[in-house]
Design an enzyme around this catalytic site. Structure first.
Site, PDB file in Angstrom:
ATOM      1  N   GLU A 122      -6.987  -8.242   3.832  1.00 33.28           N
ATOM      2  CA  GLU A 122      -7.877  -7.629   2.833  1.00 33.28           C
ATOM      3  C   GLU A 122      -7.968  -8.459   1.558  1.00 33.28           C
ATOM      4  OE1 GLU A 122      -7.731  -3.475   0.427  1.00 33.28           O
ATOM      5  OE2 GLU A 122      -7.420  -3.342   2.577  1.00 33.28           O
ATOM      6  N   ASP A 123      -6.856  -9.092   1.158  1.00 32.65           N
ATOM      7  CA  ASP A 123      -6.806  -9.723  -0.173  1.00 32.65           C
ATOM      8  C   ASP A 123      -6.743 -11.249  -0.160  1.00 32.65           C
ATOM      9  OD1 ASP A 123      -6.850  -7.204  -1.262  1.00 32.65           O
ATOM     10  OD2 ASP A 123      -4.685  -7.043  -1.495  1.00 32.65           O
TER      11      ASP A 123
END
Length: 742
Positions: free
Chosen positions: A89-90
């Site tokens: 996600e990051d």
């Protein structure tokens, strides 16, 4: 900001060693190498990232992994997944990278934990879409949900550093879905902490007051516990039973709920804690020992027979087993005593993960010839079945799912004596659909214990039920109003779907034609506004109601008139659609912040005070962007706040009162007490003469010397309202004074 890298590295190493120590009971073979590999991978992936608090981001996944193993009791795959849960996600890494390095199981769990991007969201609520994505994994690998609960717990523990609007959004999601989910999976300690932290960020003053009173009263509780348990210990020692006794204090949230529900102060909550007796035993002897210890307790203290709870013979649906009794202790205090084995205690502490541990070791036990974990497995099967209905909107899915999280239960029997467990409030119709879809669809009513009852009759413990059926399916839309289980709801909806689809095709044509006549675009934005105007959740609901004539052309015309007013407002004032848009536009007017200031921004922003909670100057507040009615200002403890923030976080904006206000706000007080001559005069004297507060309305009824009244008042702020309430409480005969939300 000066960063002490060496100090941070030492802290990280300490956290990692602590993780390995907590995980050691679960590790085998090369597990430690795998965890180290994941730790190094995550550290490298997040190396330049920091949390809002300023600390290195990698602290978070390591803390989550520690919760996963220490507080939930999961093993290597879950620990590795927790360490990697934010990587895709990051950072630039992909699911393929995770699968290549750590295998398909870990990659699948990480995928379940990764949020949907804003661009790929399909429905009205990105939050609800993300909930659905995560919850769908229950049918494949429940570890996704368990790791997510650990992730949420750490986020709640470190929420202080987040801005207020984000805090409110996160705490509401927690209250709305994660705390009930933790409870349903048997994670009682985590559920209690999540609820306590939710209260901390919605009503800090109350949270701090209860915390302080618990701290001050602790020595008295310890002394009482020692006195209470002394004769019990003496007998258990003499009998040679291996045991340990601990005291469990009620959670802050449950104390608050009791104070609010019964309208009593902290000092009058007598069941602040329970005594827990935990004993060692073989599986075969557990039940007998529970009752043996119960006998010892009741030899010394008189039990309240109406408060006996036998969850040993009949475990809760989430697998919880324990014997509870409430007895009259010293000084006239009721005390709850819980009796359970070490195995039962581990399941109570670590829930579903502990279930699997005992199941895999072949120690799941059996009750009436059925495995003890049947309850939680039955619930999971019901959830899996509900998830087969992929036509539901994310919000609708979430509502159905939540209805399955609350585990007050009712036990009923088939004519042949088979036991069925349902949520409290379930009806004959839920029972019928549980037997078979066709039986449910053709249900006319039932015989309960030989007596005829209608299909909306609520089930009670011990009912023996025989379903009566018609020759053809009778399912109607009205059935959805009184079924409780997701299985029944899903099956009724599937029966109604075909008719609804035909009607919706006709309705769609009508809506498109009407919008064209009114020169409005037939697009997502207009349809969202239409749905919100008519209070509907899905486009299918809108089209079918138009097709059936429930919504006629005159009502669509009224929508158009309001739409024109809104567009006119948009040209004059800020009427945003999202919090991001509001922040951009308010900063053009005011450089010093991104929040709505009540009392100063009326000229430039279209907002109003919500009727559901009637906020007044001094209340903690937030703004909620509606589709058709501008921004509504709600109290943070509004009864609707949790649902709004949990599902529509992107519409939540920060709001505060202007520093000085001359406005008056209407509130209503509910007053109860024992009637006497001159009481009403005393009440009005305090309000009008002593405090100079304007009475807008007053209504008082008396019955059998008990009076109940509602008083409408105009006040300037919460301080004035609180002073007034305290002064009214001091009047002789007044028992209760509360501020009504509506």
């Amino acid at each position: 900001m000066n960063i002490d890298v060496e100090k941070e590295n030492k802290t990280l190493l300490k956290m990692y060693r602590n993780l390995l120590q907590k995980a050691s009971p679960y590790l085998q073979g090369d597990d430690q190498k795998t965890i180290r590999k994941a730790f190094v991978f995550a550290t490298e992936a997040h190396k330049d990232m920091r949390r809002k608090s300023g600390e290195p981001f990698i602290y978070h996944p390591v803390a989550v992994a520690t919760i996963v193993t220490e507080e939930i009791g999961l093993g290597t795959t879950s620990i590795v997944s927790a360490l990697l849960h934010d990587v895709v996600e990051d950072t630039e890494y992909t699911f393929n990278d995770i699968e290549t390095h750590f295998g398909s199981k870990v990659a699948k769990i990480v995928e379940g934990l990764t949020k949907i991007s804003e661009t790929s969201a399909k429905g009205d609520s990105l939050q609800a879409e993300n909930f659905r994505k995560m919850l769908l994994t229950i049918s494949e690998d429940i570890r996704v949900v368990l790791v997510k609960i650990a992730d949420r717990l750490h986020n709640m523990r470190t929420l202080e550093s987040m801005p207020k609007d984000k805090r409110l959004k996160i705490k509401s999601e927690t209250e709305y879905i994660y705390a009930p989910l933790a409870h349903r999976l048997g994670l009682y300690n985590i559920k209690s902490e999540l609820e306590d932290l939710s209260l901390k960020y919605s009503d800090r003053r109350t949270y701090d007051e209860i915390s302080e009173k618990l701290r001050k009263s602790e020595p008295a509780r310890v002394k009482f516990t020692n006195t209470f348990t002394e004769p019990i210990k003496r007998d258990l020692d003499r009998m040679g039973i291996k045991y340990r006794i601990k005291s469990r204090t009620k959670s802050i949230r449950s104390i608050f709920n009791k104070m609010r529900k019964q309208n009593i102060p902290f000092e009058e909550v007598f069941d602040l804690f329970a005594i827990r007796i935990i004993f060692g035993s073989t599986m075969e002897m557990e039940k007998a020992k529970c009752w043996q210890i119960y006998s010892v307790v009741t030899d010394h203290y008189r039990p309240n027979v109406s408060r006996l709870r036998d969850w040993v013979s009949m475990p809760k649906a989430n697998g919880y087993e324990s014997l509870h009794t409430t007895v009259m202790g010293p000084e006239g205090h009721w005390v709850e005593v819980q009796v359970r084995s070490e195995r039962m205690d581990e399941i109570a502490e670590k829930g579903y993960a502990a279930h699997w541990k005992y199941k895999e070791k072949g120690k799941g036990g059996a009750q009436n010839g059925k495995p003890r974990e049947q309850g939680i497995e039955s619930w999971l099967n019901a959830v899996r079945e509900m998830m087969e209905n992929d036509k539901m909107s994310a919000i609708e899915f979430l509502d159905d799912f939540r209805s399955n999280l609350f585990n007050k239960e009712v036990f009923a029997f088939t004519p042949k004596g088979d036991l069925k467990v349902f949520p409290k409030g379930s009806t004959v119709l839920d029972f019928a659909f549980d037997i078979h879809t066709e039986v449910g669809a053709k249900c006319l009513g039932a015989k309960i214990n030989g007596r005829l009852v209608p299909l909306n009759h609520e089930l009670k413990n011990g009912d023996q039920i025989e379903i009566l059926t018609a020759n053809k399916p009778k399912a109607t839309e009205g059935w959805l109003q009184f079924v409780k289980t997701s299985r029944a709801r899903a099956k009724i909806k599937s029966y109604l779907k075909e008719d609804k689809r035909k009607m919706s095709e006709l309705g769609r044509e009508i809506v498109e034609r009407k919008l064209k006549q009114m020169h409005l675009p037939f697009n997502d934005r207009t349809l969202k506004q239409l749905k919100d105007y008519f209070g509907l959740q899905t486009e299918l609901d809108l089209y079918s109601q138009v097709g059936e004539g429930i919504i006629d052309h005159t009502e669509i015309k009224k929508f158009n008139e309001q739409h024109k007013q809104n567009e006119k407002l948009r040209s004059e004032k800020i009427v945003p659609e999202t919090a991001k848009e509001f922040k951009k536009r308010i900063r053009r007017i005011r450089q010093d912040g991104d929040e709505l200031v009540i009392g100063e921004d009326m000229e430039s922003v279209h907002y109003s005070l919500a009727k559901c909670c009637n906020p007044i100057f001094g209340d903690d507040i937030f703004g909620f962007i509606t589709i058709n009615n501008g921004i509504k200002i709600h109290r943070t403890n509004c009864p609707n706040a949790v649902s709004m923030m949990a599902n529509y976080g992107y519409r939540i904006i920060k709001a505060r009162w202007a520093n000085s206000q001359d406005s008056e706000y209407e509130i209503k007080l509910k007053v109860e007490g024992t009637d006497r001559v001159g009481l009403v005069n005393d009440v009005t004297k305090i309000i009008s003469t002593q405090m100079c507060v304007n009475i807008k309305s007053i209504s008082i009824d008396t019955e059998s010397s008990i009076f109940k009244g509602t008083i409408g008042l105009s006040v300037h702020d919460t301080d004035e309202a609180d002073n007034l309430i305290n002064n009214l409480k001091d009047i002789d005969g007044i028992v209760k004074v509360i501020r009504l939300e509506e």
